[in-house]
Structure formats: C-alpha cells, structure tokens
Design an enzyme around this catalytic site. Structure first.
Site, PDB file in Angstrom:
ATOM      1  N   CYS A 249      58.336  46.918 -17.724  1.00 12.71           N
ATOM      2  CA  CYS A 249      57.913  47.851 -18.775  1.00 12.71           C
ATOM      3  C   CYS A 249      58.692  49.156 -18.700  1.00 12.71           C
ATOM      4  O   CYS A 249      59.057  49.751 -19.718  1.00 12.71           O
ATOM      5  CB  CYS A 249      56.415  48.119 -18.681  1.00 12.71           C
ATOM      6  SG  CYS A 249      55.900  48.914 -17.133  1.00 12.71           S
TER       7      CYS A 249
ATOM      8  N   HIS B  48      51.378  51.149 -16.609  1.00 15.31           N
ATOM      9  CA  HIS B  48      52.212  50.564 -17.663  1.00 15.31           C
ATOM     10  C   HIS B  48      53.005  51.653 -18.378  1.00 15.31           C
ATOM     11  O   HIS B  48      52.462  52.717 -18.699  1.00 15.31           O
ATOM     12  CB  HIS B  48      51.316  49.819 -18.651  1.00 15.31           C
ATOM     13  CG  HIS B  48      52.050  48.963 -19.633  1.00 15.31           C
ATOM     14  ND1 HIS B  48      53.104  48.143 -19.295  1.00 15.31           N
ATOM     15  CD2 HIS B  48      51.874  48.789 -20.978  1.00 15.31           C
ATOM     16  CE1 HIS B  48      53.532  47.496 -20.365  1.00 15.31           C
ATOM     17  NE2 HIS B  48      52.802  47.882 -21.395  1.00 15.31           N
TER      18      HIS B  48
ATOM     19  N   ASN C  82      54.778  49.074 -27.668  1.00 19.16           N
ATOM     20  CA  ASN C  82      54.621  48.316 -26.431  1.00 19.16           C
ATOM     21  C   ASN C  82      55.774  47.313 -26.295  1.00 19.16           C
ATOM     22  O   ASN C  82      56.598  47.176 -27.210  1.00 19.16           O
ATOM     23  CB  ASN C  82      53.267  47.597 -26.431  1.00 19.16           C
ATOM     24  CG  ASN C  82      52.824  47.155 -25.047  1.00 19.16           C
ATOM     25  OD1 ASN C  82      53.498  47.395 -24.048  1.00 19.16           O
ATOM     26  ND2 ASN C  82      51.679  46.493 -24.976  1.00 19.16           N
TER      27      ASN C  82
END
Length: 330
Positions: free
Chosen positions: A140, A277, A297
C-alpha cells in the site's frame, strides 16, 4: 423502541429461515462473480462461514443506515470470504520506522492567510491515474507514494503517467517490499536514485523481486518531501488544496472499511493510533452536510465506490488520517 428491535432482528431471522435456498444461491453467484475457487470442501466451508458472517454484518449495518444511524452504506465485494484481520495482514502494509520523527527541515508550513476552497477533486483536474490493485502484497505504501508522485508530475509537466509501484517494492532498501513500508522512505529513494520508472517500463507483479530499475525507463524525479503537522486536519486541507494529492495513513482494520460502498465513512471504533494502511487523499468536500476527504485506495475498482472512499473530515482526525501525511517535492 420495540419496533426498532424487531427491525434489527429481521436480517438475522431471514438467514435462519432460508439457510439453504437463499444463501446457497447467493454464495454460488458471489463465487462466480469474483471467480473464487477453493482447494478443498473443508476450505470452502470455512470461507463460506466467514462470508455468511460478513453478509449478516452488511445487512444489519445497511438497515441501521436506512434508519439514520450511519452516514454510509456497505456492500458485499471480492473480500467477502476474508476476515478483517486477514485483510490487514495481507492487503495493507504500512510500517512506520521505529526511529521516525519529524524535523523542521521536512515540516510543511501551510499558508494560513489565503482561504482554501470549500472543495477540491483532483480527479476532475486530471491529476489522478486509474485505481490499481495491490493484491495480497503489503505494498500500500508504494501505491500511495506513486499516487502522490504522479500528481506532482502532472502539476509540473502537464503529463499524467502511471509510475511504477513495483520499482519501489523491489528497490527501496529501507522498506520491506510486500512485507510493508513507509512513504517518506519511498520519496527519499526516488530522490537518491534520481528517478523512478514508469509502470510500462517496470510493471507490477505483486511480489518481491530483485531490483531491476533501468534509467532508460525513468519517468519522474523527486527533490525530497514534506510532512504535514501531525494530526492537523486544517493543515492537511491546505496541503491538498495548494499542493495536490497527498499520501496519508489510516486505520483500515474494521469490517466497516472492508465493505464500504458509499456515503461518508465514520466509525467511532476506527483507531487513530492504529495506523496500518497507506492511501491517497485526492480531494475533499461535503456530502449531505458531512465533510469528507476523497480517498483513493489500492484494492481495485471492485472495492468501495469504484476504488474510492469518502472519509469523515474534521471529526477529531477520524482513523488518524492526518497523523502521517506527506508529499514529494518535485
């Protein structure tokens, strides 16, 4: 009050009344939609039980949302057979260095004198590339970093290019590839390396490989980075408005985040001290009276609202969104 209690029990009752007819059909449809296959009957049964639990959670939440309890809705997606713990373990990847501390040299000083616009959306300005899917690799941080670099490249040159998260996964020695990493380490690598390859030159494979950076594929450079004052959403708003898309860190460990579908996401259980994240803030605004951040995302377009989520803004730094925000200088 009795009416509300009865309504809240209805989804549970429906599962109890039709365990075979309804759930079998929905399970088969879900598997077909997302091309799910399992190694054994035992494996499939365990995954189905998780899926059923998630489906109940979604059903009850959406009933509560229809009654005004929540400002957002949930929906079943490709993560339906995973627990929230598995999602965090396999599909996040933020690792903050133990020695991390901000310095005055890298601190972003907002322009407090001029007024920031009420809303910004860099997708409409052409600063944001399509949503990607990191897969089951803790990368991520690489996608967040690349997104911020892409925005600055567009701002500086007028060209929007897909940069290479795999270049960062393989080559940032201070990070741990698919085992996790941190965005400012990525920016420092690009600065010291004097460049990052394009996605075309260095495609994403979703696993750790040897560093194969090639200067002939270089698409962008970086002169360092700046960090937003910790926990300061007003400073983050100024940065998004003045600079462009910003790398941010959040708590993505809740089932509500896993199955977010639409609306402004706010879960009081989201822990600003449990950042796991990295994502990309590409704008902000207000929807039905609820202030929000526009967040890109890296879980593919099947997640959220075509890969995006609106996260609550100015609600006590919800999910820790302003705690570890940074952007590259180009």
């Amino acid at each position: 009050m009795w009416g509300l209690e009865v309504l809240l029990l209805l989804p549970m009752a429906s599962f109890a009344l039709y365990p075979e007819e309804i759930l079998d059909t929905q399970w088969d449809l879900w598997k077909k939609t997302y091309r799910k296959q399992y190694n054994s009957k035992v494996d499939e049964l365990s995954r189905r039980l998780i899926w059923e639990k998630n489906l109940k959670h979604i059903s009850i939440h959406n009933l509560e949302a229809s009654l005004g309890v929540h400002t957002y809705e949930l929906a079943m997606n490709h993560l339906g057979d995973m627990t929230s713990e598995e999602v965090v373990q396999k599909m996040t990847g933020l690792k903050v260095p133990p020695s991390h501390s901000r310095s005055n040299d890298t601190l972003y000083i907002p322009d407090w004198e001029s007024r920031a616009p009420d809303s910004v959306d860099y997708r409409k300005k052409g600063y944001v590339t399509p949503v990607k899917n990191q897969g089951q690799c803790g990368s991520c941080w690489a996608f967040s970093s690349v997104g911020a670099l892409e925005g600055q490249l567009k701002k500086k040159t007028g060209k929007l290019l897909n940069l290479s998260p795999q270049n960062l996964v393989d080559c940032v020695s201070e990070n741990d590839g698919c085992g996790g990493g941190y965005m400012t380490n990525a920016f420092q690598y690009v600065q010291k390396n004097r460049g990052i390859d394009s996605e075309d030159a260095y495609p994403y494979v979703g696993q750790d490989e040897s560093c194969m950076y090639n200067p002939t594929g270089k698409a962008a450079k970086c002169r360092g980075y700046r960090e937003i004052p910790e926990g300061n959403e007003k400073a983050l708003k100024r940065a998004v408005a003045r600079v462009g898309p910003i790398s941010v860190a959040i708590d993505a460990s809740l089932t509500s985040f896993q199955f977010y579908s639409k609306g402004v996401y706010y879960d009081e259980n989201c822990n600003s001290d449990n950042l796991n994240h990295a994502v990309l803030a590409v704008g902000y605004g207000i929807q039905k009276g609820n202030k929000h951040w526009i967040i890109k995302n890296s879980w593919g377009e099947n997640w959220g609202n075509k890969g995006y989520i609106l996260m609550a803004r100015n609600k006590n730094n919800a999910c820790g969104i302003a705690n570890l925000a940074s952007f590259p200088k180009m």
